[in-house]
Design an enzyme around this catalytic site. Sequence first.
Site, PDB file in Angstrom:
ATOM      1  N   LYS A  38       0.825  -1.217   0.000  1.00  0.00           N
ATOM      2  CA  LYS A  38       0.000   0.000   0.000  1.00  0.00           C
ATOM      3  C   LYS A  38       0.861   1.270   0.000  1.00  0.00           C
ATOM      4  O   LYS A  38       0.620   2.190  -0.771  1.00  0.00           O
ATOM      5  CB  LYS A  38      -0.931   0.023   1.230  1.00  0.00           C
ATOM      6  CG  LYS A  38      -1.835  -1.192   1.345  1.00  0.00           C
ATOM      7  CD  LYS A  38      -2.810  -1.073   2.513  1.00  0.00           C
ATOM      8  CE  LYS A  38      -2.169  -1.062   3.882  1.00  0.00           C
ATOM      9  NZ  LYS A  38      -1.490  -2.306   4.280  1.00  0.00           N
ATOM     10  N   ARG A  90      -8.877   0.944   9.882  1.00  0.00           N
ATOM     11  CA  ARG A  90      -8.465  -0.427  10.167  1.00  0.00           C
ATOM     12  C   ARG A  90      -9.507  -1.178  10.980  1.00  0.00           C
ATOM     13  O   ARG A  90      -9.315  -2.355  11.272  1.00  0.00           O
ATOM     14  CB  ARG A  90      -7.179  -0.374  10.969  1.00  0.00           C
ATOM     15  CG  ARG A  90      -5.941  -0.822  10.192  1.00  0.00           C
ATOM     16  CD  ARG A  90      -4.790  -0.712  11.162  1.00  0.00           C
ATOM     17  NE  ARG A  90      -3.630  -1.451  10.824  1.00  0.00           N
ATOM     18  CZ  ARG A  90      -2.560  -0.971  10.185  1.00  0.00           C
ATOM     19  NH1 ARG A  90      -2.569   0.246   9.722  1.00  0.00           N
ATOM     20  NH2 ARG A  90      -1.503  -1.719  10.001  1.00  0.00           N
ATOM     21  N   ARG A 100      11.726  -6.970   3.916  1.00  0.00           N
ATOM     22  CA  ARG A 100      11.540  -5.515   3.784  1.00  0.00           C
ATOM     23  C   ARG A 100      12.581  -4.782   4.638  1.00  0.00           C
ATOM     24  O   ARG A 100      12.872  -5.181   5.758  1.00  0.00           O
ATOM     25  CB  ARG A 100      10.130  -5.143   4.256  1.00  0.00           C
ATOM     26  CG  ARG A 100       9.898  -3.648   4.356  1.00  0.00           C
ATOM     27  CD  ARG A 100       8.452  -3.286   4.253  1.00  0.00           C
ATOM     28  NE  ARG A 100       7.721  -3.469   5.496  1.00  0.00           N
ATOM     29  CZ  ARG A 100       6.411  -3.227   5.608  1.00  0.00           C
ATOM     30  NH1 ARG A 100       5.703  -2.838   4.562  1.00  0.00           N
ATOM     31  NH2 ARG A 100       5.801  -3.407   6.750  1.00  0.00           N
ATOM     32  N   ARG A 138      12.186  -2.886  10.509  1.00  0.00           N
ATOM     33  CA  ARG A 138      11.271  -2.347  11.513  1.00  0.00           C
ATOM     34  C   ARG A 138      11.083  -3.364  12.640  1.00  0.00           C
ATOM     35  O   ARG A 138      11.030  -4.559  12.389  1.00  0.00           O
ATOM     36  CB  ARG A 138       9.905  -2.085  10.868  1.00  0.00           C
ATOM     37  CG  ARG A 138       9.732  -0.713  10.314  1.00  0.00           C
ATOM     38  CD  ARG A 138       8.519  -0.609   9.425  1.00  0.00           C
ATOM     39  NE  ARG A 138       7.264  -1.050  10.031  1.00  0.00           N
ATOM     40  CZ  ARG A 138       6.070  -0.957   9.432  1.00  0.00           C
ATOM     41  NH1 ARG A 138       5.987  -0.446   8.213  1.00  0.00           N
ATOM     42  NH2 ARG A 138       4.986  -1.365  10.014  1.00  0.00           N
ATOM     43  N   ARG A 171       0.277  -9.425  13.398  1.00  0.00           N
ATOM     44  CA  ARG A 171      -0.365  -8.297  12.703  1.00  0.00           C
ATOM     45  C   ARG A 171      -1.330  -8.807  11.645  1.00  0.00           C
ATOM     46  O   ARG A 171      -2.379  -8.219  11.405  1.00  0.00           O
ATOM     47  CB  ARG A 171       0.701  -7.407  12.037  1.00  0.00           C
ATOM     48  CG  ARG A 171       1.454  -6.537  13.033  1.00  0.00           C
ATOM     49  CD  ARG A 171       2.720  -5.968  12.448  1.00  0.00           C
ATOM     50  NE  ARG A 171       2.494  -5.034  11.369  1.00  0.00           N
ATOM     51  CZ  ARG A 171       3.398  -4.751  10.424  1.00  0.00           C
ATOM     52  NH1 ARG A 171       4.588  -5.337  10.446  1.00  0.00           N
ATOM     53  NH2 ARG A 171       3.120  -3.889   9.486  1.00  0.00           N
TER      54      ARG A 171
END
Length: 218
Positions: free
Chosen positions: A13, A88, A127, A160, A171
Site C-alpha cells: 500500500k 483499520r 523488507r 522495523r 499483525r
Amino acid sequence: MNLVFLGPPGAGKGTYAKRLVEKYNIPHISTGDIFREAIAKGTELGKKVQDIVNSGNLVPDELTNALVEERLRQPDCANGFILDGYPRTLNQAQALDGMLSSMGKTLDAAIYFEVDEETVVQRISTRRVCSKCGKVYNLITLPPKQDGICDDCGGQLIQREDDKEEVVRSRYRVYIEKTSPLIEYYRNQNKLFTLDGRKSVEEVMKMLFNILGGIKKK
Ligand code: AMP
C-alpha cells in the site's frame, strides 16, 4: 481524488501510494508512518503508542480517528488524499464517513490489495526501510543499489521492530479479525476495487492506473 488503500501489512500500500502522490498531486497519509515518526521523536503521542505499535496491536480508535480528522483538515487535502493503513476497524470506517461528510466530501474508492499470509510473511521479512528518510526497499523485489544503504539519501537500511516474523503473523491475525470486515463494508457502498497484490509492482501500478482513470472520468 479521495482514496483509501486497504489490505494486509506488506501488501504494498505504501509503495503504491507514494508513486501516486506526484501524478495526482495529493498527499499520502499513512497512520503507521505518523505513529512511527512520533515514536522516533519521543513525543507525547509517541510515548503513548510505542508499546502498542511495536507489539503489532492496534492503537485505540478514538486516538487514531482524532489524529486523522486533524490531518484531513489540512489545506493540502483540498484536492484529495490517499489514506494508507486507515481505516483499520469498522468504527474507524464509520468515523471516516462521518468526518468526510462534515467536510462536504465523500470517498471515491477503496482499493483493496489482496495478498495471502505466506506472501506477506515472505515479503515483510525481506523488507528494509531507510532509518533516515523512510524509503522502503525489498531485498528481493526492490533492492537498493548498494547493500544496506538508501539510494536516495545514503541513510542506513534497517528492519522495523514490528517486521519480525512473529509480530508479522500477529499483525496479519489482527488484520483478518479487525480490518478485513471493511472489504464487505466498502463493497456494500459500491466503492471497492480489488487488485491482485501478489503481482509485480509494475503490473499492480498498471491495474491501479486503469482503475483510477475510470474513477476520474466519472
Ligand atoms: P502500518 O505501517 O500501517 O503497518 O502500521 C504500523 C502500526 O501502527 C500498526 O501495527 C498499528 O500498531 C499502528 N496503526 C497504524 N494505523 C493504525 C490504525 N488505523 N488504527 C490503529 N493502529 C494503527
